[in-house]
Design a protein around this motif. Structure first.
Motif, PDB file in Angstrom:
ATOM      1  N   LYS A  95       0.807  -1.215   0.000  1.00 60.45           N
ATOM      2  CA  LYS A  95       0.000   0.000   0.000  1.00 60.45           C
ATOM      3  C   LYS A  95       0.849   1.278   0.000  1.00 60.45           C
ATOM      4  O   LYS A  95       1.845   1.358   0.710  1.00 60.45           O
ATOM      5  N   SER A 119       5.413  -3.218   5.251  1.00 60.18           N
ATOM      6  CA  SER A 119       5.095  -4.264   6.230  1.00 60.18           C
ATOM      7  C   SER A 119       4.057  -5.231   5.668  1.00 60.18           C
ATOM      8  O   SER A 119       3.837  -6.301   6.214  1.00 60.18           O
ATOM      9  N   GLY A 120       3.430  -4.866   4.548  1.00 58.51           N
ATOM     10  CA  GLY A 120       2.443  -5.735   3.920  1.00 58.51           C
ATOM     11  C   GLY A 120       3.036  -6.879   3.103  1.00 58.51           C
ATOM     12  O   GLY A 120       2.300  -7.697   2.557  1.00 58.51           O
ATOM     13  N   PRO A 122       5.037 -10.508   2.314  1.00 60.28           N
ATOM     14  CA  PRO A 122       4.768 -11.826   2.914  1.00 60.28           C
ATOM     15  C   PRO A 122       5.425 -12.064   4.277  1.00 60.28           C
ATOM     16  O   PRO A 122       4.764 -12.557   5.189  1.00 60.28           O
ATOM     17  N   THR A 123       6.695 -11.750   4.450  1.00 58.83           N
ATOM     18  CA  THR A 123       7.283 -11.891   5.785  1.00 58.83           C
ATOM     19  C   THR A 123       7.438 -10.511   6.454  1.00 58.83           C
ATOM     20  O   THR A 123       8.208 -10.350   7.390  1.00 58.83           O
ATOM     21  N   HIS A 124       6.691  -9.545   5.945  1.00 58.76           N
ATOM     22  CA  HIS A 124       6.504  -8.253   6.597  1.00 58.76           C
ATOM     23  C   HIS A 124       7.734  -7.365   6.641  1.00 58.76           C
ATOM     24  O   HIS A 124       7.902  -6.566   7.565  1.00 58.76           O
ATOM     25  N   PHE A 363       1.730   0.199  12.260  1.00 58.66           N
ATOM     26  CA  PHE A 363       2.697  -0.124  13.311  1.00 58.66           C
ATOM     27  C   PHE A 363       4.014  -0.496  12.624  1.00 58.66           C
ATOM     28  O   PHE A 363       4.158  -1.576  12.075  1.00 58.66           O
ATOM     29  N   ASP A 397       7.836  -4.305   9.878  1.00 57.37           N
ATOM     30  CA  ASP A 397       6.663  -4.401  10.737  1.00 57.37           C
ATOM     31  C   ASP A 397       7.003  -4.284  12.228  1.00 57.37           C
ATOM     32  O   ASP A 397       7.957  -4.902  12.707  1.00 57.37           O
ATOM     33  N   LEU A 399       5.658  -5.640  14.688  1.00 56.47           N
ATOM     34  CA  LEU A 399       5.614  -6.910  15.429  1.00 56.47           C
ATOM     35  C   LEU A 399       7.000  -7.534  15.553  1.00 56.47           C
ATOM     36  O   LEU A 399       7.235  -8.377  16.400  1.00 56.47           O
ATOM     37  N   LYS A 400       7.921  -7.116  14.677  1.00 55.55           N
ATOM     38  CA  LYS A 400       9.266  -7.688  14.697  1.00 55.55           C
ATOM     39  C   LYS A 400      10.194  -6.979  15.662  1.00 55.55           C
ATOM     40  O   LYS A 400      11.274  -7.482  15.962  1.00 55.55           O
TER      41      LYS A 400
END
Lengths: 427, 427
Positions: A95, A119-120, A122-124, A363, A397, A399-400
């Motif tokens: 995006k 971050s979109g 596959p492994t962000h 995020f 991302d 989350l990482k």
């Protein structure tokens, strides 16, 4: 540097429009193969293309009719024309978010600020883009094992892509990485080898392995496949322009680790101009670093043309390369385009992660905190024009890198009744 | 149940083709508004649409020309026609991965097995689809605060979407959740309120709040906005069929938490058939649960039409709803379509997560381990036909449930030299 496998010459490999490897320093050309350094001057080898057959409007239509991933740009990448039919993790077409809430906070004109949110993937992380290229080169050269040294994002990207594409993978990491990062890389079932030592020891070992018969048939994505791998970053430039309606942005803010991403984005923009897919007009590229690993920013501000290595100490670990290979090229691009290189400290990185999350619901990894933080700083010091179309990259991302924002927590704790709710002032 | 805000009737809201709310049990119709239970029989309210004006081929073209997110299906959703121009996190159009490596392992015919990978959504779970719908309903009804009770994925989805769309958010969670999950929800800057109690206490409190003046102007995405929210799951059905070339799959394997997702996927498929966008032919829907929370699977196997609640005890926490509201509807759909409901234990869930990762490079949440594990079991016991086109849903990202696979680790540890490498048998 000798090529290591059977299919190592231009004649025997099909990598689409890729015609040869060409030295960035001296221009010496060699056939396509798993080599990365010029035999004449040791400069870095890059892909040289033959785009001469393309008609602009036909190419544009072909791209627009392509798949919603990087393979829509197959005619501009070192991959065979049927690449979309091969098993790969198919990253890209992430995006481009029009960030009006963030613009308001930063004082940018409405409609002028965009976040390219990788971050979109596959492994962000954006690493999927470069690994997807390396996979196709590995296939063309007959490699059967895919490898890399890594401390995080790259390990996951290689593990995932190798699994799907049917390669064996063998990834080397420092043995004492955090358990979460080990899980993220190990889950794909390849060999994940812990090296007793730090990241420098891991890299040194990989260099040894690549020159040894034991490394025969191994594609190291960011070493002997690097010229192909690096081209994946061009797709960021292509996507940004296409998503803007085939327009160049006026300004881009790009993170710097090795500096390769920034130089390849510039290469991608130049290609679009030459191909007539976008209008030829000026754009500025700004580089972003963390203060704790800011060799390029320091060199930029001092007016140097070379980069003095640093020992990294920052929470932005995915950017923590103290001796960035493409540093001098980044300095050149920032100066040539009228951009700049800036850095922010770790506290500003965390603030910027939170700012992006609360304004746009994105995020970001620490690297995204670096680019957003640097954008704010560049506006404050007058180097970035808040009235012009600006694209800020988020390359990974949140989350990482949860540890970086571990202090973020509950805004209130209440008992499960309305009185307690009212007492907390939440009504 | 009284509507709570000013704009609460069909006349004053524009939610596109949504014409009214209709009771799933007794068919009683009421105007569109923030209500969720039938005033006649307390049955669940659903959206009733008026699709009568659509020409099939015009609709297909309009969808195909739409954005690469769920808003391409705006003509079939309770949203205004200009929804794509409003700030939202724009989920959907996630990858449908042809999973030939996984097919080989499971004994499915080549080209017949697909994974619909919803980890590609903005906050990396399918919850973004339903929250995006709730946001548009909240906007139409004049709500200014978005709320929910949650133990994980939903909190992040609401936080992110509210931030971007310009709503205040106030999310309620048990106060003693793991720190990582708190960070993932708190980062978006909304109110994140810890409730001293368990998830049941949180839910009870939310029910109290919704009936109190303190909850005035609050949209609880999965309570008073539930009829709108739930429609988001239809987009999974639309995307799967469009990505298959406007074809129905023969078989779908869908996880069951409340059961709403499965029932709405069935609704979506039925709509596509009625609109002529896909051929009218049979399909089978299979439901997947974890053994530690398998009330629907137990009822299915016992031949019951109602579901006896269970106390959940499984690592698949995003599916751990012991008293699933849509359980009876799921039983009906599984039986009517010739599907089934099956469950797997936690060890099988972990094995399936690893299987999907090492074959397709997709790192799934525990819910994805449940669907892949159940698919394997259904093939083994002859209920799922391995020669037919089958779509397995992965509804979330492995990064969110790292604990479940925490045992995954290094395959070897070596010293940084070639001798140690050879001794480890890695050459």
């Amino acid at each position: 540097m000798a090529a290591q496998t059977v299919a190592s010459t231009t004649d025997s490999v099909d990598l689409g429009p890729a015609a040869a490897l060409s030295c960035r320093e001296c221009g010496h050309r060699v056939p396509l193969g798993p080599v990365f350094a010029c035999e004449e001057c040791f400069g870095p080898l890059e892909i040289a293309y033959d785009f001469s057959a393309y008609d602009t409007e036909e190419l544009r239509k072909r791209i627009e009719a392509g798949p919603a991933n990087i393979w829509r740009y197959a005619p501009l990448l070192p991959v065979p024309a049927d690449v979309a039919e091969k098993p790969n993790i198919n990253p890209g077409w992430t995006k481009l978010v029009q960030a009006d809430n963030l613009a308001r906070e930063l004082g940018v004109d409405p409609g002028k600020l965009f976040v390219k949110d990788d971050s979109g993937n596959p492994t962000h992380s954006f690493k999927d883009r470069v690994v997807a290229q390396a996979i196709e080169a590995a296939r063309a050269f007959g490699f059967t094992t895919l490898s890399c040294s890594s401390t995080g994002n790259l390990a996951g990207a290689v593990g995932a892509a190798a699994a799907r594409a049917g390669f064996r993978s063998c990834v080397f990491i420092p043995h004492d990485l955090e358990q979460g990062k080990i899980v993220m890389a190990a889950i794909y079932g390849g060999e994940l080898v812990g090296i007793e030592g730090n990241y420098d020891d891991v890299n040194r070992f990989c260099s040894e392995l690549i020159g040894d018969p034991a490394g025969e048939g191994w594609g190291f994505v960011n070493v002997n496949l690097r010229p192909y791998y690096a081209e994946g970053s061009k797709t960021l430039a292509y996507e940004i322009c296409e998503q803007l309606g085939w327009r160049l942005p006026d300004q881009l803010v790009v993170p710097i680790a090795s500096g390769s991403q920034l130089t390849k984005i510039d290469k991608g923009l130049q290609e679009l101009i030459k191909l007539g897919l976008v209008e030829d007009r000026p754009y500025k590229i700004f580089g972003a670093q963390a203060e704790g690993c800011s060799p390029v920013s320091v060199a930029y501000k001092a007016g140097h043309e070379v980069v003095r290595p640093q020992k990294p100490n920052t929470i932005a670990k995915s950017l923590a390369i103290g001796n960035p290979a493409d540093g001098p090229y980044v300095l050149d691009i920032a100066r040539r385009t009228g951009g700049a290189v800036e850095d922010v400290n770790d506290e500003q990185v965390v603030d910027a992660i939170k700012l992006l999350a609360r304004t746009e619901g994105i995020f970001a990894e620490t690297a995204g905190g670096v680019t957003v933080g640097v954008t704010r700083k560049l506006i404050e010091n007058g180097l970035l024009d808040p009235t012009k179309t600006t694209v800020v990259l988020n390359t990974g991302d949140g989350l990482k890198t949860l540890d970086a924002v571990a202090g973020t927590g509950l805004t209130a704790t209440i008992r499960p009744n309305l009185d307690s709710f009212r007492e907390a002032g939440l009504a």
